[in-house]
Design an enzyme around this catalytic site. Sequence first.
Site, short mmCIF file in Angstrom:
data_model
loop_
_atom_site.label_atom_id
_atom_site.label_comp_id
_atom_site.label_asym_id
_atom_site.label_seq_id
_atom_site.Cartn_x
_atom_site.Cartn_y
_atom_site.Cartn_z
N LYS A 1 92.83 101.85 36.84
CA LYS A 1 93.30 100.69 36.13
C LYS A 1 92.03 99.77 36.00
O LYS A 1 91.80 99.02 34.89
CB LYS A 1 94.56 100.20 36.85
CG LYS A 1 95.64 100.74 36.58
CD LYS A 1 96.88 100.38 37.69
CE LYS A 1 98.06 101.35 37.41
NZ LYS A 1 99.14 101.06 38.47
N GLN B 1 100.84 97.99 43.14
CA GLN B 1 100.88 99.23 43.00
C GLN B 1 102.08 100.15 44.22
O GLN B 1 102.07 99.72 45.36
CB GLN B 1 99.60 100.15 43.47
CG GLN B 1 99.60 101.48 43.25
CD GLN B 1 99.88 101.94 41.84
OE1 GLN B 1 99.20 101.40 40.97
NE2 GLN B 1 100.49 103.16 41.64
N ASP C 1 104.22 95.01 35.02
CA ASP C 1 104.94 96.20 35.16
C ASP C 1 106.22 96.15 34.68
O ASP C 1 106.95 97.34 34.53
CB ASP C 1 104.70 96.75 36.70
CG ASP C 1 103.99 97.70 37.02
OD1 ASP C 1 103.83 98.58 36.11
OD2 ASP C 1 103.59 97.84 38.17
#
Length: 295
Positions: A53, A97, A120
């Site tokens: 990322k 994450q 997200d």
Amino acid sequence: MTAQIIDGNQIAASIRAETAEEVRKLKARGVNPGLAVVLVGDNPASQVYVRNKGKACEEIGIFSETIHLPATASEAEVLELVGRLNNDPKFHGILVQLPLPKQIDETKVLFAMSPDKDVDGFHPVNVGKLLIGEPVFMPCTPAGVQQMLVRSGNSPEGKHVVVCGRSNIVGKPVAAILMQKRPGANATVTICHTGTRNMTEITRQADILIAAAGSPAFIKADMVKAGVVVIDVGVNRVDDPTRKSGFRLAGDVDFDAVKEKAAAISPVPGGVGPMTITMLMANTVKAAKMHSGLA
Ligand code: GUN
């Protein structure tokens, strides 16, 4: 039948080029898109994702910072960090994450995030908006699946899409996206899961099969009809002593057998994988536009 291979690397590259162009335009107007990535602990797969990322942000021109907390971090520490990032104007997007270490309640952390920085798309407000057709940030992997279908010329419109898997990250949101009454969606969607009794009977009806069950080579050739379009979301690590790492990545689909019946199929690796980070970049740019009143 020679199946069309749906090349995630190629589709991701065109979306990344479009996103990089958006970033250039934003910077010209004084907006520097920023993403904060939170990694808690030392899960090896998470470390790889987070590193990738960071690299993707750099390539596209997005400012990013990874905040790494130890595996022993408390829930209060993570919540405090999320609160701080919510109020930091350098960051238009925040990503925590998953999975988090077991002493931390993931739901609490996702709820603590500001919905308008949730690139997200996991905050319940964004999940709800997705379901009622008012998406702000679409979850990255399902959004990537939709782009792969549309951009490879396999639009889901009017098709029967069967999704194998009901996770909050893939199965449920991909169904929510593809059932909406809008271009690039408008499909009839069925979800199969571990409680489904007659799975093969259902998967054989699929015009488009989305495999997100988390089990290597779970979809066999006898489970699909001839001419099906298959998107394989599986990323399973299977032992492979011939590799230096000791493992290789395998999808949820028995690729070699299923490709003989399919009209189109995405491989693993090189399919959905590169799309997830690409859509994260696109969401971060969207967040930067929204926050600066340019959306
Ligand atoms: N873990 C596995 N997939 C994802 C994802 O798409 N986002 C985050 N934050 N964590 C993940």
